[in-house]
Scaffold this motif. Structure first.
Motif, short mmCIF file in Angstrom:
data_model
loop_
_atom_site.label_atom_id
_atom_site.label_comp_id
_atom_site.label_asym_id
_atom_site.label_seq_id
_atom_site.Cartn_x
_atom_site.Cartn_y
_atom_site.Cartn_z
N LEU A 1 34.20 9.41 6.52
CA LEU A 1 35.28 10.31 6.87
C LEU A 1 35.89 9.63 8.24
CD1 LEU A 1 33.68 13.88 6.49
CD2 LEU A 1 35.42 12.56 5.06
N SER A 2 36.64 8.53 8.03
CA SER A 2 37.08 7.73 9.20
C SER A 2 38.11 8.34 10.14
CB SER A 2 37.64 6.30 8.55
OG SER A 2 38.93 6.53 7.80
N ASP A 3 38.76 9.50 9.56
CA ASP A 3 39.99 10.11 10.09
C ASP A 3 39.26 10.97 11.33
OD1 ASP A 3 41.75 8.95 8.52
OD2 ASP A 3 41.87 10.59 7.24
N VAL A 4 38.06 11.57 11.05
CA VAL A 4 37.45 12.25 11.90
C VAL A 4 36.12 11.90 12.48
CG1 VAL A 4 38.71 14.35 11.23
CG2 VAL A 4 36.69 13.84 10.16
N HIS A 5 35.75 10.54 12.15
CA HIS A 5 34.60 10.08 12.49
C HIS A 5 34.29 9.85 14.05
CE1 HIS A 5 30.99 7.43 11.70
NE2 HIS A 5 31.45 6.74 12.95
N GLN A 6 33.36 10.48 14.72
CA GLN A 6 32.79 10.66 15.85
C GLN A 6 34.11 11.27 16.78
OE1 GLN A 6 31.32 7.04 17.72
NE2 GLN A 6 29.71 6.94 16.20
N SER A 7 34.62 12.19 16.13
CA SER A 7 36.04 12.76 16.92
C SER A 7 35.69 14.08 17.82
CB SER A 7 36.88 13.25 15.55
OG SER A 7 36.38 14.29 14.84
N VAL A 8 34.12 14.50 17.62
CA VAL A 8 34.04 15.94 18.58
C VAL A 8 32.99 15.35 19.67
CG1 VAL A 8 32.89 17.94 18.20
CG2 VAL A 8 34.20 17.37 16.29
N GLU A 9 33.43 15.66 20.66
CA GLU A 9 32.42 15.07 21.86
C GLU A 9 31.30 16.03 21.93
OE1 GLU A 9 30.91 12.90 24.27
OE2 GLU A 9 32.66 12.27 23.96
N THR A 10 29.99 15.53 22.07
CA THR A 10 28.95 16.44 22.39
C THR A 10 28.23 16.44 23.69
OG1 THR A 10 27.36 14.79 21.20
CG2 THR A 10 28.44 16.32 19.79
N ASN A 11 28.73 15.48 24.49
CA ASN A 11 28.31 15.33 25.80
C ASN A 11 29.07 16.09 26.95
OD1 ASN A 11 26.28 13.33 25.17
ND2 ASN A 11 27.94 12.00 24.79
N GLY A 12 29.26 17.58 26.67
CA GLY A 12 30.14 18.21 27.78
C GLY A 12 29.05 18.63 28.88
N LYS A 13 29.92 19.39 30.00
CA LYS A 13 29.09 19.27 31.16
C LYS A 13 28.35 20.57 31.14
CE LYS A 13 32.91 17.35 34.09
NZ LYS A 13 34.06 17.75 34.93
N SER A 14 28.87 21.38 30.10
CA SER A 14 28.05 22.72 29.91
C SER A 14 26.87 22.78 29.00
CB SER A 14 29.17 24.05 29.70
OG SER A 14 28.18 25.12 29.29
N LYS A 15 25.90 23.27 29.12
CA LYS A 15 24.70 23.26 28.10
C LYS A 15 25.08 24.04 27.00
CE LYS A 15 19.99 25.05 27.17
NZ LYS A 15 18.96 25.53 27.55
N TRP A 16 25.95 25.38 27.20
CA TRP A 16 26.37 25.90 25.84
C TRP A 16 27.31 25.19 25.20
CZ3 TRP A 16 23.36 29.10 23.51
CH2 TRP A 16 22.74 29.93 24.50
N LYS A 17 28.36 24.32 25.90
CA LYS A 17 29.08 23.63 25.12
C LYS A 17 28.58 22.41 24.31
CE LYS A 17 33.37 24.33 28.16
NZ LYS A 17 34.33 23.75 28.94
N ARG A 18 27.72 21.89 24.86
CA ARG A 18 26.84 20.75 24.27
C ARG A 18 26.16 21.47 22.76
NH1 ARG A 18 25.09 19.51 29.25
NH2 ARG A 18 23.10 20.08 28.75
N ILE A 19 25.79 22.63 23.03
CA ILE A 19 25.16 23.15 21.77
C ILE A 19 26.21 23.70 20.73
CG2 ILE A 19 23.93 25.38 21.21
CD1 ILE A 19 22.47 25.49 23.72
N PHE A 20 27.30 24.20 21.07
CA PHE A 20 28.19 24.76 20.17
C PHE A 20 28.86 23.43 19.49
CE2 PHE A 20 28.10 28.78 22.17
CZ PHE A 20 27.86 29.49 21.21
N ALA A 21 29.06 22.12 20.43
CA ALA A 21 29.54 21.15 19.83
C ALA A 21 28.94 20.55 18.61
CB ALA A 21 29.70 20.13 20.78
N PHE A 22 27.80 20.74 18.57
CA PHE A 22 26.84 20.42 17.37
C PHE A 22 26.89 21.43 16.29
CE2 PHE A 22 24.47 17.81 20.40
CZ PHE A 22 24.28 16.69 19.74
#
Length: 620
Positions: A6-27
């Protein structure tokens, strides 16, 4: 060349956010796209058949299927996270070409069977809600081809949000249905005690398993987890595996509750009232009104059916893209891929309706799920091999206990499939009296067994061969003497939007004092498309003026430049002008179209790259 899933969206979602909840919801997200396959219209047919004929007695099959699904989906996610490969890519890099081609065909059959269930389910839902004849409903489902194309331009997170919204509609509808039905919970609990009343129950049970544990979902999940950008160290991989397991647990349990609700609804309304013949979705819809005396129940039933079918159609197309690109390394336009997949489902549905009538649609739905079940072994067996391989997975290879449990689940599924295949084959052979047909059936059964053996044995002998290091490049690589390329004629395709500045600056950055720049613009007016170079409408004159303005500005800065207008087909015109001008480098910009034009013009860059033999830079 490295091929990403899925090259168009490969690694397109950042999971290393500053907030803990943002990191969780990113997954959170991939498993919800997977879960819609576990509550698609194909499940409805098998759940209704099981509930109406056997009451709550097959609830344990749903629970067992859900646990199997959770195990297998977590293994698929692990493969994608650790190795950065989806299941189709890993198969291609492990099995011989001939075996891979057969596995590819089986995967395509599974996707076609899935789409068949979605087509029939949506058509039935439309019929129940509007009264439109079934054959017209089936024909209308081809229009949802455009939905995926519309969603794709907004990225994977928006697509996930759309799917979650549809899942919420399905879940809410059945929650209200159960509140209306009020099943006796003590009897529901007894349904979790394993029992198979007769051979017909076994057939329905296998259909439930086929409708629940779906082979295309394993391909899909192993690719979707790669849309998350994670740290590729041990801590980052371990966190990704943990978060995706949580995501899968929540999403698949929601899917289980929906399936259980359908079966409980069928048992409480139809089985209890003596209507054990209800296996058709249409019958269930009609009888809900009569038996419950409530007008809301059938409406909710139809709405949930349409939402389930619509959500499944999006994920089915993504799975088809993954399978085709992974096995064949062949990428085609999403709209063409969608139309091909949908036609493969529509044609058998139309033939069935025209030839046998609406009454056989339910049987076709159940058969599509049994067909899915037959493909399971060919997806699960390679998956377990891959995630068990310490050479490829390192410390993230599954533990011995998980491995044993995985093989037990696989053995159970393969045994049930083989038993059903041979039972159905011999029953059919005993009634045909045609030796040619009998011989063909025997050959098909033998081929089925041989392919199963190959999928089991081949990775064992391949695993310890040096050339089987899937996705690992050869250790000794020489780059030789590298010199920076010097381009003499750089072409740039402009669309007279805000992106032109980026395109021109990137083109100049790759040139030098001797470089000549060719500015290309394709006129898109109706007159230009009809008359071509002979066109002299207002838009053509304005476009020429804009091109001349750019050329004047470039010359004022000391650059050599010329402009060329093109007409009619964008991609072919750009490629033609590039070749005629002997350009040795091309700069393209991301298109500025929306809606329908995005579908019409959005693949220009990919088409141009196939038509030219020079380096192409795409400026986003």
């Amino acid at each position: 060349m490295e091929h990403t899933s899925l090259s168009d969206v490969h690694q397109s979602v950042e999971t290393n956010g500053k907030s803990k909840w943002k990191r969780i919801f990113a997954f959170l997200g991939p498993a919800y796209l997977v879960s819609v396959g576990y509550m698609d219209p194909g499940n409805w047919a098998t759940d209704l058949a099981g509930g109406s004929q056997y009451g709550y007695k097959l609830l344990w099959v749903l629970l067992m299927s859900n646990l199997m699904a959770l195990l297998l989906q977590s293994l698929a996610a692990r493969l994608g996270i650790v190795r950065g490969r989806d299941l189709a890519q890993a198969n291609r890099e492990t099995y011989p070409p001939a075996v891979n081609f057969v596995l590819y065909l089986l995967a395509e059959i599974a996707i076609a069977a899935t789409d068949l269930a979605e087509v029939l389910g949506m058509a039935i839902g439309i019929q129940l809600l509007t009264g439109l004849p079934l054959i017209w409903g089936v024909s209308l489902t081809i229009l949802d081809t455009f939905l995926l194309l519309f969603l794709q331009q907004y990225g994977i997170r928006k697509m996930e949000a759309f799917i979650i919204g549809l899942v919420a509609i399905v879940g809410t509808s059945f929650l209200i249905e159960l509140l209306l039905v009020r099943p006796e919970m003590n009897e529901v609990v007894k349904g979790f005690i394993p029992t198979i009343p007769d051979n017909n129950a076994l057939y329905i049970a296998i259909g439930i398993i086929g409708a629940t544990v779906m082979p295309h979902n394993l391909y899909l999940h192993s690719a979707l987890v790669q849309t998350r950008k994670i740290k590729k160290d041990n801590k980052g991989i371990r966190q990704a595996i943990k978060m995706n397991f949580i995501d899968s647990t929540i999403a698949l349990n929601l899917a289980f509750l929906v399936n259980a609700a359908i079966l409980i609804l069928a048992a409480a309304v139809f089985y209890k009232s003596g209507r054990t013949d209800v296996a058709e979705i249409q019958d269930a819809h009609q009888l809900l009104d009569k038996l419950l005396g409530n007008k809301l129940a059938p409406v909710l039933f139809a709405v949930a059916l349409i939402a389930a079918g619509q959500s499944s159609t999006v994920t089915g197309t993504l799975a088809g893209q993954i399978v085709m690109e992974g096995y064949l390394r062949l990428r085609i336009n999403p709209w063409l891929r969608r139309i091909i997949t949908r036609l493969l489902a529509i044609i058998p549905a139309l033939i069935t309706i025209l030839w046998f009538g609406d009454k056989e649609v339910g049987a076709l739905l159940v058969f599509s799920q049994v067909l899915l079940s037959l493909q399971l072994g060919f997806a699960i067996i390679p998956l377990i091999h891959f995630v068990s391989d310490k050479k490829q997975m390192g410390e993230f290879a599954i533990k011995p206990l998980t491995r044993v449990f995985s093989w037990v689940v696989t053995s159970l599924l393969v045994y049930l499939n083989l038993r059903m295949v041979f039972t159905e084959a011999f029953n059919y052979m005993s009634g045909t009296g045609n030796m040619a047909v009998d011989a063909l059936i025997i050959l098909a059964c033998v081929g089925f067994v041989i392919l199963l053996v190959i999928t089991i044995v081949y990775p064992l002998r391949q695993r310890y061969r040096d050339d089987a290091a899937a996705g690992i490049h050869h250790a000794q690589v020489s780059l030789g003497d590298m010199e920076a390329p010097s381009y003499k004629r750089i072409a740039m395709a402009l669309d007279f939007s805000g992106r032109d500045r980026e395109i021109i600056s990137n083109a100049i950055a790759h040139g030098n004092e001797q470089t000549e720049y060719i500015l290309i613009h394709i006129v898109e007016s109706a007159s230009a498309k009809y008359s071509g170079k002979e066109s002299d409408d207002l838009e053509t004159r304005r476009d020429q003026e804009q091109l001349d303005t750019y050329i004047t500005l470039l010359k004022s800065r000391g650059h050599r430049a010329k402009g060329v207008l093109g007409f009619r087909r964008r991609a072919k015109e750009i490629a033609r002008i590039v070749k005629e001008e002997n350009a040795d480098f091309l700069v393209l910009g991301a298109h500025g179209h929306k809606g329908f034009k995005d579908w019409l013009y959005g693949e220009t860059a990919n088409q141009v790259r196939h038509h030219v033999k020079i380096p192409v830079l795409l400026v986003q």
